[in-house]
Design a protein around this motif. Structure first.
Motif, PDB file in Angstrom:
ATOM      1  N   ARG A  63       4.795   8.522   5.771  1.00  0.00           N
ATOM      2  CA  ARG A  63       3.895   7.401   5.487  1.00  0.00           C
ATOM      3  C   ARG A  63       2.563   7.937   4.991  1.00  0.00           C
ATOM      4  O   ARG A  63       2.144   9.028   5.427  1.00  0.00           O
ATOM      5  CB  ARG A  63       3.699   6.542   6.741  1.00  0.00           C
ATOM      6  CG  ARG A  63       4.937   5.701   7.080  1.00  0.00           C
ATOM      7  CD  ARG A  63       4.855   5.151   8.481  1.00  0.00           C
ATOM      8  NE  ARG A  63       5.938   4.211   8.790  1.00  0.00           N
ATOM      9  CZ  ARG A  63       7.181   4.565   9.125  1.00  0.00           C
ATOM     10  NH1 ARG A  63       7.525   5.834   9.154  1.00  0.00           N
ATOM     11  NH2 ARG A  63       8.091   3.647   9.417  1.00  0.00           N
TER      12      ARG A  63
ATOM     13  N   LYS B 179       2.797   4.938  23.083  1.00  0.00           N
ATOM     14  CA  LYS B 179       2.342   6.144  22.376  1.00  0.00           C
ATOM     15  C   LYS B 179       2.243   5.817  20.902  1.00  0.00           C
ATOM     16  O   LYS B 179       3.234   5.385  20.306  1.00  0.00           O
ATOM     17  CB  LYS B 179       3.347   7.280  22.590  1.00  0.00           C
ATOM     18  CG  LYS B 179       3.506   7.639  24.041  1.00  0.00           C
ATOM     19  CD  LYS B 179       4.610   8.663  24.209  1.00  0.00           C
ATOM     20  CE  LYS B 179       4.739   9.014  25.686  1.00  0.00           C
ATOM     21  NZ  LYS B 179       5.805   9.972  25.928  1.00  0.00           N
TER      22      LYS B 179
ATOM     23  N   ASP C 141       0.836  -1.213   0.000  1.00  0.00           N
ATOM     24  CA  ASP C 141       0.000   0.000   0.000  1.00  0.00           C
ATOM     25  C   ASP C 141       0.870   1.262   0.000  1.00  0.00           C
ATOM     26  O   ASP C 141       0.394   2.338  -0.350  1.00  0.00           O
ATOM     27  CB  ASP C 141      -0.915  -0.004   1.239  1.00  0.00           C
ATOM     28  CG  ASP C 141      -0.156  -0.115   2.559  1.00  0.00           C
ATOM     29  OD1 ASP C 141       0.929  -0.749   2.581  1.00  0.00           O
ATOM     30  OD2 ASP C 141      -0.636   0.418   3.574  1.00  0.00           O
TER      31      ASP C 141
HETATM   32  C1  LIG Z   1       6.055   0.952  17.033  1.00  0.00           C
HETATM   33  C2  LIG Z   1       5.313   2.252  16.956  1.00  0.00           C
HETATM   34  C3  LIG Z   1       5.056   2.836  15.724  1.00  0.00           C
HETATM   35  N1  LIG Z   1       4.389   4.030  15.672  1.00  0.00           N
HETATM   36  C4  LIG Z   1       4.103   4.641  14.357  1.00  0.00           C
HETATM   37  C5  LIG Z   1       5.311   4.861  13.474  1.00  0.00           C
HETATM   38  C6  LIG Z   1       4.685   4.803  12.097  1.00  0.00           C
HETATM   39  O1  LIG Z   1       4.144   6.073  11.770  1.00  0.00           O
HETATM   40  C7  LIG Z   1       3.567   3.802  12.262  1.00  0.00           C
HETATM   41  C8  LIG Z   1       3.907   2.403  11.743  1.00  0.00           C
HETATM   42  O2  LIG Z   1       5.036   1.937  12.387  1.00  0.00           O
HETATM   43  P1  LIG Z   1       6.010   0.800  11.876  1.00  0.00           P
HETATM   44  O3  LIG Z   1       7.306   1.431  11.591  1.00  0.00           O
HETATM   45  O4  LIG Z   1       5.945  -0.287  12.885  1.00  0.00           O
HETATM   46  O5  LIG Z   1       5.352   0.238  10.562  1.00  0.00           O
HETATM   47  P2  LIG Z   1       5.846   0.379   9.048  1.00  0.00           P
HETATM   48  O6  LIG Z   1       7.220  -0.123   8.932  1.00  0.00           O
HETATM   49  O7  LIG Z   1       5.554   1.730   8.521  1.00  0.00           O
HETATM   50  O8  LIG Z   1       4.840  -0.669   8.382  1.00  0.00           O
HETATM   51  C9  LIG Z   1       4.833  -0.783   6.988  1.00  0.00           C
HETATM   52  O9  LIG Z   1       5.760  -1.789   6.636  1.00  0.00           O
HETATM   53  C10 LIG Z   1       5.935  -1.908   5.245  1.00  0.00           C
HETATM   54  C11 LIG Z   1       6.921  -3.038   4.989  1.00  0.00           C
HETATM   55  C12 LIG Z   1       4.681  -1.969   4.465  1.00  0.00           C
HETATM   56  O10 LIG Z   1       4.663  -2.445   3.322  1.00  0.00           O
HETATM   57  C13 LIG Z   1       3.471  -1.259   4.994  1.00  0.00           C
HETATM   58  O11 LIG Z   1       2.246  -1.832   4.540  1.00  0.00           O
HETATM   59  C14 LIG Z   1       3.453  -1.140   6.499  1.00  0.00           C
HETATM   60  O12 LIG Z   1       3.050  -2.329   7.136  1.00  0.00           O
HETATM   61  O13 LIG Z   1       3.255   3.764  13.658  1.00  0.00           O
HETATM   62  C15 LIG Z   1       3.939   4.652  16.827  1.00  0.00           C
HETATM   63  O14 LIG Z   1       3.288   5.741  16.760  1.00  0.00           O
HETATM   64  N2  LIG Z   1       4.177   4.083  18.040  1.00  0.00           N
HETATM   65  C16 LIG Z   1       4.866   2.906  18.160  1.00  0.00           C
HETATM   66  O15 LIG Z   1       5.077   2.429  19.302  1.00  0.00           O
END
Ligand SMILES: Cc1cn([C@H]2C[C@H](O)[C@@H](COP(=O)(O)OP(=O)(O)O[C@H]3O[C@@H](C)C(=O)[C@@H](O)[C@H]3O)O2)c(=O)[nH]c1=O
Ligand SMILES: NC(=O)C1=CN([C@@H]2O[C@H](COP(=O)(O)OP(=O)(O)OC[C@H]3O[C@@H](n4cnc5c(N)ncnc54)[C@H](OP(=O)(O)O)[C@@H]3O)[C@@H](O)[C@H]2O)C=CC1
Length: 264
Positions: A253, A179, A106
């Protein structure tokens, strides 16, 4: 005769889920699982050797560089793995009449829509990972005809890999206040559901090649997803999670990236 299917990136969460569900349980499909050591998709010599010494009907490319944050710092690895290596795989699949099922994301979209993205919507990635995955998609579309590109969103496994689901559980167990942002919305996708979708593509022997969208059914923010994770693990209480849109990240994102599911 069983259909022969190669799974690349065998140590990843999606490949491991396919292994768990189908390696022993399929009368129709014989899977071969290749990890990075067996088949480094960026190593052209190894790819040549591997494809020239095996025969497959399908290749399911689960290998990818999926670290969205790190991709901003080391874009070279993202482009080598998600773009150039996909070109190499597409060329071998084309030459050997192998149907390629490639998994994409996505994050190829910019997030400016407010209704689910269809396969006709124009991608416009806003981070390096999304750009590298889009270039991979474009190589496949330019090189071959017999392919499925399955875009999915917010993939997670409760058992395998590094993903948001497991990160939230880990944080909950340390008693810190979690958070999480609520300004990004999409549909979390369980690796088990995506594995079943991929299995159905192969089993149907469909020749309606092209782009497909598949995800979980429910739209939510990352905050909503985190709450759901805590709730289903009986870890949700009044104080352990809050919305915090100042969570700092390197990569932009999409604000909204739900996908309109393509029926098979
Ligand atoms: C772990 C965490 C993340 N976040 C935020 C950061 C970010 O904006 C959002 C998502 O975090 P992440 O970095 O875990 O996820 P992210 O790596 O962006 O996940 C993505 O991975 C790739 C591979 C894809 O293809 C996507 O579909 C999607 O799944 O949540 C928080 O607000 N609090 C938290 O404790
Ligand atoms: N995770 C997500 O939220 C989403 C993922 N996707 C896509 O779904 C697919 C599967 O993702 P997922 O299972 O989550 O990813 P994972 O990161 O869990 O698995 C990817 C696997 O590919 C391996 N790999 C990396 N580089 C190479 C290489 N050069 N040659 C061979 N293998 C390599 C990784 O090994 P190592 O870790 O040792 O480098 C890892 O085992 C990917 O195409 C991804 O882009 C789409 C939407 C969401």
């Amino acid at each position: 005769m069983k259909i022969k299917a190669l799974i690349t990136g065998a140590e990843g969460q999606l490949a491991k889920t396919i292994y768990e569900i189908y390696s022993q349980n399929s009368d129709e499909i014989e899977f071969t699982f290749a990890n990075k050591e067996d088949l480094d998709i960026t190593n052209k010599n190894q790819v040549a050797l591997y494809f020239n010494s095996h025969h497959f009907d399908y290749c399911i490319n689960c290998a990818a560089y999926t670290n969205v944050e790190q991709s901003e710092k080391t874009p070279k690895i993202a482009y080598e793995t998600n773009s150039e290596a996909v070109k190499t795989i597409a060329e071998y699949c084309k030459n050997q009449n192998i149907i390629l099922i490639h998994i994409s994301t996505d994050y190829v979209f910019d997030g400016q829509k407010n209704s689910p993205y269809t396969i006709s919507d124009l991608p416009k990635p806003i981070n390096v990972y999304g750009k590298s995955k889009l270039i991979g998609e474009e190589y496949i579309q330019n090189i071959m005809t017999d392919f499925f590109i399955v875009r999915t969103s917010w993939l997670y496994s409760k058992n395998y890999g590094y993903n948001f689901y497991k990160t939230i559980l880990r944080k909950a167990k340390t008693n810190e206040i979690i958070k999480v942002v609520d300004n990004q919305v999409s549909c979390p996708t369980d690796c088990k559901d995506l594995s079943n979708y991929i299995y159905r593509i192969i089993k149907s022997k469909s020749k309606t090649f092209g782009l497909l969208h598949f995800s979980g059914k429910n739209q939510m923010s990352w905050y909503g997803f985190a709450k759901q994770i805590l709730k289903e693990n009986k870890l949700l209480n009044d104080t352990n999670i809050i919305v915090d849109n100042s969570y700092v990240t390197l990569a932009k994102r999409p604000k909204y990236s739900a996908l309109q599911i393509t029926k098979l």
